[in-house]
Design an enzyme around this catalytic site. Structure first.
Site, PDB file in Angstrom:
ATOM      1  N   CYS A   2      41.433  23.150  37.541  1.00 33.25           N
ATOM      2  CA  CYS A   2      42.230  22.124  36.877  1.00 33.25           C
ATOM      3  C   CYS A   2      42.328  22.501  35.406  1.00 33.25           C
ATOM      4  CB  CYS A   2      41.551  20.762  36.968  1.00 33.25           C
ATOM      5  SG  CYS A   2      41.209  20.234  38.644  1.00 33.25           S
ATOM      6  N   ARG A  28      47.359  25.817  35.923  1.00 34.77           N
ATOM      7  CA  ARG A  28      46.014  25.660  36.477  1.00 34.77           C
ATOM      8  C   ARG A  28      45.952  24.621  37.595  1.00 34.77           C
ATOM      9  NH1 ARG A  28      42.065  27.906  33.399  1.00 34.77           N
ATOM     10  NH2 ARG A  28      40.511  26.545  34.345  1.00 34.77           N
ATOM     11  N   TRP A  75      44.158  20.193  40.238  1.00 33.48           N
ATOM     12  CA  TRP A  75      44.301  21.009  41.450  1.00 33.48           C
ATOM     13  C   TRP A  75      43.238  20.472  42.389  1.00 33.48           C
ATOM     14  CZ3 TRP A  75      47.584  24.529  43.332  1.00 33.48           C
ATOM     15  CH2 TRP A  75      47.160  25.383  44.342  1.00 33.48           C
ATOM     16  N   ASN A 101      36.975  19.804  34.980  1.00 26.29           N
ATOM     17  CA  ASN A 101      37.415  20.953  35.771  1.00 26.29           C
ATOM     18  C   ASN A 101      36.174  21.600  36.335  1.00 26.29           C
ATOM     19  OD1 ASN A 101      38.539  23.364  36.758  1.00 26.29           O
ATOM     20  ND2 ASN A 101      38.303  24.364  34.775  1.00 26.29           N
ATOM     21  N   GLY A 102      36.082  21.662  37.664  1.00 25.31           N
ATOM     22  CA  GLY A 102      34.907  22.271  38.288  1.00 25.31           C
ATOM     23  C   GLY A 102      34.529  21.488  39.532  1.00 25.31           C
ATOM     24  N   GLU A 480      44.286  46.105  53.795  1.00 28.16           N
ATOM     25  CA  GLU A 480      44.626  45.308  52.614  1.00 28.16           C
ATOM     26  C   GLU A 480      44.946  46.223  51.426  1.00 28.16           C
ATOM     27  OE1 GLU A 480      45.572  42.488  52.086  1.00 28.16           O
ATOM     28  OE2 GLU A 480      45.193  42.031  49.996  1.00 28.16           O
ATOM     29  N   LYS A 484      48.560  46.195  49.444  1.00 25.36           N
ATOM     30  CA  LYS A 484      48.693  46.014  47.987  1.00 25.36           C
ATOM     31  C   LYS A 484      49.526  47.142  47.390  1.00 25.36           C
ATOM     32  CE  LYS A 484      47.810  42.736  47.800  1.00 25.36           C
ATOM     33  NZ  LYS A 484      47.298  41.673  48.607  1.00 25.36           N
ATOM     34  N   GLU A 487      53.249  46.868  48.498  1.00 26.42           N
ATOM     35  CA  GLU A 487      54.080  45.745  48.064  1.00 26.42           C
ATOM     36  C   GLU A 487      54.343  45.728  46.560  1.00 26.42           C
ATOM     37  OE1 GLU A 487      52.677  41.736  48.786  1.00 26.42           O
ATOM     38  OE2 GLU A 487      50.621  42.277  48.348  1.00 26.42           O
ATOM     39  N   HIS A 503      44.630  60.430  66.505  1.00 30.47           N
ATOM     40  CA  HIS A 503      45.494  60.247  67.676  1.00 30.47           C
ATOM     41  C   HIS A 503      46.973  60.226  67.293  1.00 30.47           C
ATOM     42  CE1 HIS A 503      42.107  59.626  70.355  1.00 30.47           C
ATOM     43  NE2 HIS A 503      41.565  58.842  69.416  1.00 30.47           N
ATOM     44  N   LYS A 603      56.232  34.434  46.810  1.00 25.94           N
ATOM     45  CA  LYS A 603      54.816  34.081  46.916  1.00 25.94           C
ATOM     46  C   LYS A 603      54.544  33.369  48.235  1.00 25.94           C
ATOM     47  CE  LYS A 603      50.599  33.726  45.508  1.00 25.94           C
ATOM     48  NZ  LYS A 603      49.803  34.942  45.735  1.00 25.94           N
TER      49      LYS A 603
HETATM   50  O1  M6R Z   1      50.249  31.889  51.871  1.00 31.79           O
HETATM   51  P1  M6R Z   1      49.825  32.807  52.974  1.00 31.79           P
HETATM   52  O2  M6R Z   1      48.418  33.237  52.874  1.00 31.79           O
HETATM   53  O3  M6R Z   1      50.120  32.230  54.330  1.00 31.79           O
HETATM   54  O4  M6R Z   1      50.737  34.080  52.814  1.00 31.79           O
HETATM   55  C1  M6R Z   1      50.704  35.109  53.766  1.00 31.79           C
HETATM   56  C2  M6R Z   1      51.464  36.323  53.293  1.00 31.79           C
HETATM   57  O5  M6R Z   1      52.803  36.021  53.067  1.00 31.79           O
HETATM   58  C3  M6R Z   1      50.854  36.899  51.999  1.00 31.79           C
HETATM   59  O6  M6R Z   1      49.503  37.206  52.165  1.00 31.79           O
HETATM   60  C4  M6R Z   1      51.603  38.162  51.578  1.00 31.79           C
HETATM   61  O7  M6R Z   1      51.359  39.189  52.494  1.00 31.79           O
HETATM   62  C5  M6R Z   1      51.213  38.573  50.153  1.00 31.79           C
HETATM   63  N1  M6R Z   1      52.338  39.079  49.469  1.00 31.79           N
HETATM   64  C6  M6R Z   1      50.124  39.587  50.136  1.00 31.79           C
HETATM   65  O8  M6R Z   1      49.809  40.044  48.866  1.00 31.79           O
END
Ligand code: M6R
Length: 608
Positions: A2, A28, A75, A101-102, A480, A484, A487, A503, A603
Site C-alpha cells: 500500500c 502501490r 492494495w 502498509n504491511g 521460465e 523471460k 518475451e 532426443h 500485462k
Molecule cells: O496474470 P497471470 O498470472 O494469469 O498471467 C499469465 C501470463 O499471461 C503471464 O505470466 C505472462 O506469461 C507474462 N508475460 C510472463 O512474464
C-alpha cells in the site's frame, strides 16, 4: 503493498497535498483510498473503495479542513476492498487515526485481547489493531502518543510503515517502520512522510530514509527520529535527491522490471506472512481431492510445474500441471466433483485460466485460487483463495510475482507433507528454516551477481538463439528463463528437460551455440553433467547457474553464475531463476528494447 503519506504544513490545506501525493503513490495499490486530517481538536475522515479518481469524484478528497493529516492508497491483503476496510482506521473514541502498509502477523491474538477489554472493531483488517492498541495504552497507562505508539509496536509482529495522528496531540504525525519503506521529506513550509520519495518529490528534494526499528515525530517545522526500542534519539540529515520525475516513479531504477526484480526479497518476506488459516484450509482441500490439476498460463504455469515436483517429492501427492488453454480440451470431459483445480494467476483475470476454471466449475469440481489481486474474478469464483501479497507488478514480464507464487506453493507443499506424515519433523523444521532464509538468499544473488550478469548480456547480446536446460524441478526454472528472454529481448529460445535434449533439439547445436544449464546440486546433478558434456562435445558455449563453489561444473562451463550454498532442491527455483530474470533484462537493454513494454504483449491477457 500500500502507499502511506503524511503532511504537517505551516499553512494551507493538507488534504489537497495528501490527495496529490496519493496519486503519485497509486502504483502501490489502488483498490481503496482515504485521508484523515486534524482541525480545531477534531478528526476528519474521508475514505472509500475504488480508484483515487473515482473516490475523489464521489467524496472530494481535497475538502477536509486542517493543515496536518495522513492518507493511504490500498492494495488489499486482509479484508476485502470495501469502504469499511479502507484506511485510515480509527479508535473507539474517534481520537486517533492510523494508516499502515504491511502485515501485522499476530493481529488475531491482539484483536481478541482488545475485544475482551471492550474495544469495538469496525473492519476486517489487521491494521485496526494498531490504533486500538495505541488507544488502550494511552488510556490505561497514561502514556504520551509517542510512548504509546512505541509500546504498541513492541507488542506487534510483522511488517509495517505507519503514520498516526491524534486529537490528543494535534501538532504531530508519528510514523514508524519495520520492513516496509518509509521516507521523510523536508520542505520549506511543511514536513512529509511517505512510502516512497516520488510522493513528495514535486514538493521537496530533501529526503531522510527511515530504518527498521525507528519512529519519527513530524511537526510542521521539523522531524525527530527515535529508536522504537528505547526512544533513543537518532541523528540523520536529509539527502538531496536529484531524480527526474520519470526516474522517481521507478524509485531511481531505469525500468519497472529491474525495480521489481530488486523488490523480490521484500515481496518474499511478505509472502512468508500469509494467514495460516487460508494455507491450512487450502491444504485440507488438496489433501482430500481425488485428483488435483494445477492450471495456469505463462509464468504462472511454470510456477505450477515447479509445484508439481514440490507436492510429489514432499507430500507424495501427484498433481497435474496443465496450461489453462488446454485444460477443457484435455480434461473437460473427465473432471468431476472429486477433482480439485488450483488455478494460479497473478492478475486473477487471465481469460484462458478463467475459462478452464469455468469448465471445471461446470462439472462441480472444487476451485482453489492463488492470485496477487484481491477482488479479481479468480477470487470470486474460488472456494478458497490465497492472495500472494506481492503488490502491483507494472512490468509486463512477471518477476517478483513468480518467486512469490513459488514461495506460497512451497508453503502449501510443506503443510501437505506434514498433514500426510510423509516427512520427518526434522526435515520439516529444516525446510521451514530454509524457506525463511530465501529472501536473504535472493538478495545475495542480486547483490553479488548483477554486475557479472550485465557483462554476460554484453557478451551474448548478438546470439541469435539460446537453449535453456534443467532436470527435475529445474525444468520449470529453465522454461521460465527462456520465456523471460523471449518475451522481452526477442531472442528465440528453446527450453527442455535436459534429458530430452538429445532426443531432437541437440541437432541445432553448433560451435558457439549458447546453452544455459540450471544446475543446483540436487539428485539430477550427475545426469546434468552428462548433458553438459554432450553439448560441449558439439561446441556449445555453456552458461551454468550453479551452487557457489561447484568447481566441477565451473571447469566445464564457459561462464557461470553462482547461487548461495545449501538450498534444498524443492526451493531452488526461487533463487536460481533470479540470474535468468536479470540476464533477460540486460539482454533486452543491450538490444535496445524496452523491457517494460514488450511488443504485442499485455500485462493481463483477457482474451482467449
Ligand atoms: O496474470 P497471470 O498470472 O494469469 O498471467 C499469465 C501470463 O499471461 C503471464 O505470466 C505472462 O506469461 C507474462 N508475460 C510472463 O512474464
Amino acid at each position: 503493498m500500500c502507499g502511506i503519506f503524511g503532511c504537517a504544513s505551516k499553512q494551507g490545506n493538507a488534504a489537497k497535498v495528501i490527495h496529490a501525493a496519493l496519486k503519485r503513490l497509486e502504483y502501490r495499490g489502488y483498490d481503496s483510498v482515504g485521508e484523515a486530517t486534524l482541525s480545531e481538536g477534531k478528526l476528519f475522515i474521508k475514505k472509500d473503495s475504488g480508484k483515487i479518481d473515482e473516490v475523489h469524484e464521489k467524496l472530494n478528497l481535497d475538502d477536509l479542513p486542517g493543515n496536518l493529516g495522513i492518507g493511504h492508497t490500498r492494495w488489499a491483503t486482509h479484508g476485502a476492498p470495501l469502504q469499511v476496510n479502507a484506511h485510515p482506521h480509527i479508535d473507539c473514541e474517534e481520537q486517533i487515526a492510523v494508516v499502515h502498509n504491511g502485515i501485522i502477523e499476530n493481529y488475531a491474538l491482539v484483536k481478541k485481547e482488545l475485544e475482551d477489554k471492550g474495544h469495538v472493531f469496525r473492519s476486517k483488517t489487521d491494521t485496526e489493531v494498531i490504533v486500538h492498541l495505541i488507544e488502550e495504552l494511552v488510556k490505561q497507562q497514561n502514556l504520551t502518543l509517542v510512548e504509546a505508539v512505541a509500546e504498541a509496536l513492541k507488542a506487534l509482529e510483522g511488517s509495517y510503515a505507519i503514520a498516526v495522528i491524534s486529537t490528543l496531540e494535534p501538532d504531530k504525525i508519528i510514523c514508524a517502520r519495520n520492513e516496509s519503506p518509509l521516507v521523510v521529506g523536508v520542505g520549506e513550509n511543511a514536513v512529509y512522510c511517505a512510502s516512497d520519495i516520488p510522493a513528495f518529490l514535486p514538493l521537496t528534494n530533501k529526503a531522510v530514509v527511515i530504518e527498521d526499528g525507528e519512529l519519527v515525530i513530524i511537526t510542521n517545522d521539523g522531524y525527530e527520529i527515535q529508536k522504537i526500542a528505547d526512544l533513543r534519539l537518532v541523528k540523520r540529515e536529509p539527502k538531496i535527491i536529484d531524480w527526474t520525475p520519470e526516474m522517481a516513479e521507478k524509485r531511481g531504477y531505469p525500468h519497472f522490471m529491474l525495480k521489481e526484480i530488486h523488490e523480490q526479497p521484500l515481496a518474499l518476506r511478505n509472502t512468508l506472512r500469509l494467514q495460516e488459516h487460508y494455507l491450512e484450509l487450502m491444504t485440507t482441500f488438496l489433501d482430500r481431492a481425488k485428483e488435483v490439476f494445477l492450471v495456469a498460463c505463462g509464468t504462472s504455469y511454470h510456477a505450477c510445474l515447479a509445484a508439481s515436483y514440490m507436492f510429489s517429492k514432499l507430500a507424495y501427492r501427484a498433481t497435474y500441471p496443465i496450461i489453462a488453454s488446454e485444460f477443457a480440451e484435455q480434461h473437460g470431459k473427465s473432471v468431476n466433483i472429486e477433482s480439485t483445480i488450483l488455478a494460479v494467476s497473478q492478475s486473477g483475470e487471465t481469460a484462458d485460466t478463467l475459462a478452464a476454471v469455468e469448465a471445471a466449475r461446470h462439472r462441480a469440481a472444487t476451485i482453489l485460487g492463488l492470485t496477487n489481486v484481491i477482488g479479481s474474478t479468480l477470487t470470486r469464483v474460488s472456494r478458497v483463495y490465497i492472495c500472494q501479497q506481492s503488490g502491483p507488478e507494472i512490468g509486463v514480464a512477471a518477476t517478483k510475482t513468480f518467486t512469490a507464487q513459488l514461495c506460497v506453493l512451497a508453503q502449501l507443499a510443506l503443510r501437505l507433507a506434514k498433514k500426510r506424515g510423509k516427512v520427518s519433523q526434522d526435515e520439516i523444521d529444516f525446510l521451514e528454516e530454509k524457506l525463511e532464509q530465501i529472501p536473504n538468499i535472493v538478495e545475495n544473488v542480486i547483490v553479488k551477481q548483477e554486475d557479472k550478469i550485465k557483462q554476460l548480456a554484453r557478451k551474448y547480446k548478438d546470439k541469435r538463439e539460446f537453449f535453456f536446460l534443467g532436470r527435475g524441478i529445474s525444468t520449470a526454472t529453465a522454461l521460465e528463463g527462456r520465456l523471460k528472454l523471449m518475451e522481452i529481448a526477442y531472442v528465440p529460445a528453446i527450453a527442455y528437460p535436459a534429458g530430452e535434449s538429445k532426443h531432437g533439439p541437440i541437432s541445432l547445436v553448433e560451435p558457439g551455440f549458447p546453452v544455459v544449464f540450471v544446475c543446483p546440486p540436487d539428485e539430477t546433478r550427475k545426469a546434468v553433467i552428462g548433458n553438459i558434456m554432450e553439448m560441449k562435445a558439439r561446441g556449445a558455449s555453456i552458461i551454468a547457474i550453479i551452487e557457489e563453489g561447484d568447481e566441477e561444473i565451473k571447469n566445464l562451463a564457459e561462464d557461470f553464475i553462482e547461487v548461495d550454498k545449501g538450498i534444498p532442491d524443492i526451493l531452488s527455483p526461487i533463487p536460481y531463476v533470479i540470474p535468468l530474470q536479470l540476464f533477460a533484462y540486460y539482454m533486452a537493454v543491450e538490444r535496445s528494447h524496452d523491457p517494460d513494454k514488450p511488443r504485442n504483449l499485455a500485462k493481463s491477457v483477457t482474451v482467449k
